[in-house]
Design a protein around this motif. Structure first.
Motif, short mmCIF file in Angstrom:
data_model
loop_
_atom_site.label_atom_id
_atom_site.label_comp_id
_atom_site.label_asym_id
_atom_site.label_seq_id
_atom_site.Cartn_x
_atom_site.Cartn_y
_atom_site.Cartn_z
N GLU A 113 0.83 -1.20 0.00
CA GLU A 113 0.00 0.00 0.00
C GLU A 113 0.87 1.25 0.00
O GLU A 113 1.92 1.29 0.64
CB GLU A 113 -0.90 0.01 1.24
N GLN A 114 0.44 2.26 -0.73
CA GLN A 114 1.06 3.58 -0.68
C GLN A 114 -0.01 4.56 -0.22
O GLN A 114 -1.11 4.57 -0.77
CB GLN A 114 1.56 3.99 -2.07
N SER A 115 0.29 5.36 0.78
CA SER A 115 -0.75 6.22 1.33
C SER A 115 -0.20 7.57 1.76
O SER A 115 1.00 7.73 2.01
CB SER A 115 -1.42 5.54 2.53
N PHE A 137 -0.63 14.56 -5.68
CA PHE A 137 -0.52 13.14 -5.34
C PHE A 137 -1.11 12.27 -6.44
O PHE A 137 -0.52 11.24 -6.81
CB PHE A 137 -1.24 12.87 -4.01
N ILE A 138 -2.23 12.69 -7.00
CA ILE A 138 -2.85 11.93 -8.08
C ILE A 138 -1.92 11.86 -9.29
O ILE A 138 -1.71 10.80 -9.88
CB ILE A 138 -4.21 12.55 -8.48
N VAL A 139 -1.35 12.99 -9.66
CA VAL A 139 -0.44 13.03 -10.81
C VAL A 139 0.81 12.19 -10.55
O VAL A 139 1.30 11.48 -11.43
CB VAL A 139 -0.06 14.49 -11.14
N GLU A 140 1.33 12.25 -9.32
CA GLU A 140 2.51 11.46 -8.96
C GLU A 140 2.25 9.97 -9.12
O GLU A 140 3.12 9.23 -9.62
CB GLU A 140 2.91 11.76 -7.52
N LYS A 141 1.06 9.51 -8.73
CA LYS A 141 0.78 8.07 -8.74
C LYS A 141 0.20 7.57 -10.07
O LYS A 141 0.43 6.44 -10.45
CB LYS A 141 -0.19 7.72 -7.61
#
Length: 340
Positions: A203-205, A217-221
């Protein structure tokens, strides 16, 4: 008595301040996300503070004078600084049962051993099997509400000055005038606990505390080309609903989505995480008043979950032996990668 012209002027200033903030967020969205415009419900979460207001409140915070202007700050920023404001806006305005105490914890992936099963199940099933959701069937829906649905993000420049950890929780509570052992105190502690807990294997959180941080964060992931879904409303909460159409809208088990849960806090905070092997469904649930178009998440790999997780207490079996599903609550969102 406030003069009508002065009142009109204040309303105009407030309107244009909010419009300025929304336009700034929309511009950042267009620069970062491969979609023409952000969803209206996400735009509504942007801070209504303009640059001048932000700078003013930042200065007050740096000089430890914000407490004497707390009411003005909370009103202009559209955030919650007392449990009184929370109770009035989040509960009294809705013809539903009081928010269940387990509502905040039900999506945690590390439930404590002492979670009372009757309390967890009295208002509906927070976790269920994929096979339990079939067109024409019935299911008990839990509380879908965000207990503080009205609150906004704070500007990134301002929120970066606010302590956000258990080590500084006393200072944090002082900023927002939160009383010990109040409902808001409990919400703050629960949210920080969620944000500081170690992710499970694979998990990444993170917790995002501003609209800009969310997009980053959305763009990074996932990159710049994404799609986002959310549950349409809270209709069906605490009801035994009839299930309508069940549509698989994302089934790529090798490209995990980002799932973001709204957290109860004085200002808008999202707990966002990436978990492997997840499918996403759009489900029509026929509530008493209207049809709700809900988003259902199904986790196909539970092998790393805590054996004491509430899902296993409710459904039986254990880690890795069953798939577990849950609804996306009010203000929650699911992001997936798309082709550019």
């Amino acid at each position: 008595m406030t003069h009508p012209i002065l009142l009109l002027g204040l309303l105009i200033i407030t309107y244009f301040s909010g419009s300025q903030a929304e336009n700034a967020f929309s511009q950042y969205w267009e620069e970062q996300i491969g979609l023409p415009r952000p969803p209206h419900w996400l735009v509504a979460k942007t801070s209504p503070l303009d640059l001048h207001q932000t700078a003013t409140f930042m200065k007050l915070m740096e000089e430890n004078e914000l407490s004497s202007h707390l009411r003005s700050f909370c009103k202009q920023a559209n955030i919650a600084c007392s449990s009184n404001a929370l109770d009035k806006k989040a509960i009294d305005s809705r013809n539903l049962l009081a928010v269940a105490k387990w509502n905040v914890a039900k999506l945690k992936y590390d439930s404590p051993n002492d979670t009372p099963l009757p309390v967890a199940s009295q208002g509906g099933l927070p976790f269920f099997r994929e096979s339990m959701v079939k067109e024409g069937g019935f299911i008990h829906v839990p509380d879908l509400r965000d207990p503080m649905s009205y609150k906004s993000f704070l500007p990134q420049s301002l929120v970066s000055k606010i302590p956000f950890s258990f080590a500084q929780i006393k200072e944090l509570k002082n900023i927002f005038g939160v009383v010990d052992e109040s409902k808001m105190d409990k919400y703050i502690q629960d949210t920080i606990e969620t944000c500081e807990k170690s992710p499970i294997s694979g998990e990444q959180s993170t917790c995002v505390t501003s609209a800009v941080d969310l997009i980053d964060f959305i763009v990074e992931k996932l990159g710049h080309h994404v799609h986002v879904w959310s549950t349409e409303s809270v209709e069906g909460s605490y009801e035994n609903v009839t299930i309508g159409s069940v549509k698989l809208i994302y089934g790529n088990l090798f490209e995990p989505p980002v799932i973001c849960h709204s957290q109860p806090f004085p200002f808008q905070v999202y707990y966002c995480h990436v978990l492997q092997k997840v499918k996403i469904y759009a489900v029509d649930i026929y509530a008493l008043k209207k049809v709700n178009h809900a988003i259902m998440i199904c986790h196909y790999d539970t092998s790393t979950w805590n054996p004491n997780h509430l899902a296993f207490q409710l459904l039986g079996f254990g880690p890795g032996l069953i798939k577990v599903c849950h609804w996306i609550n009010e203000n929650g969102m699911v992001w997936v990668k798309t082709l550019g």
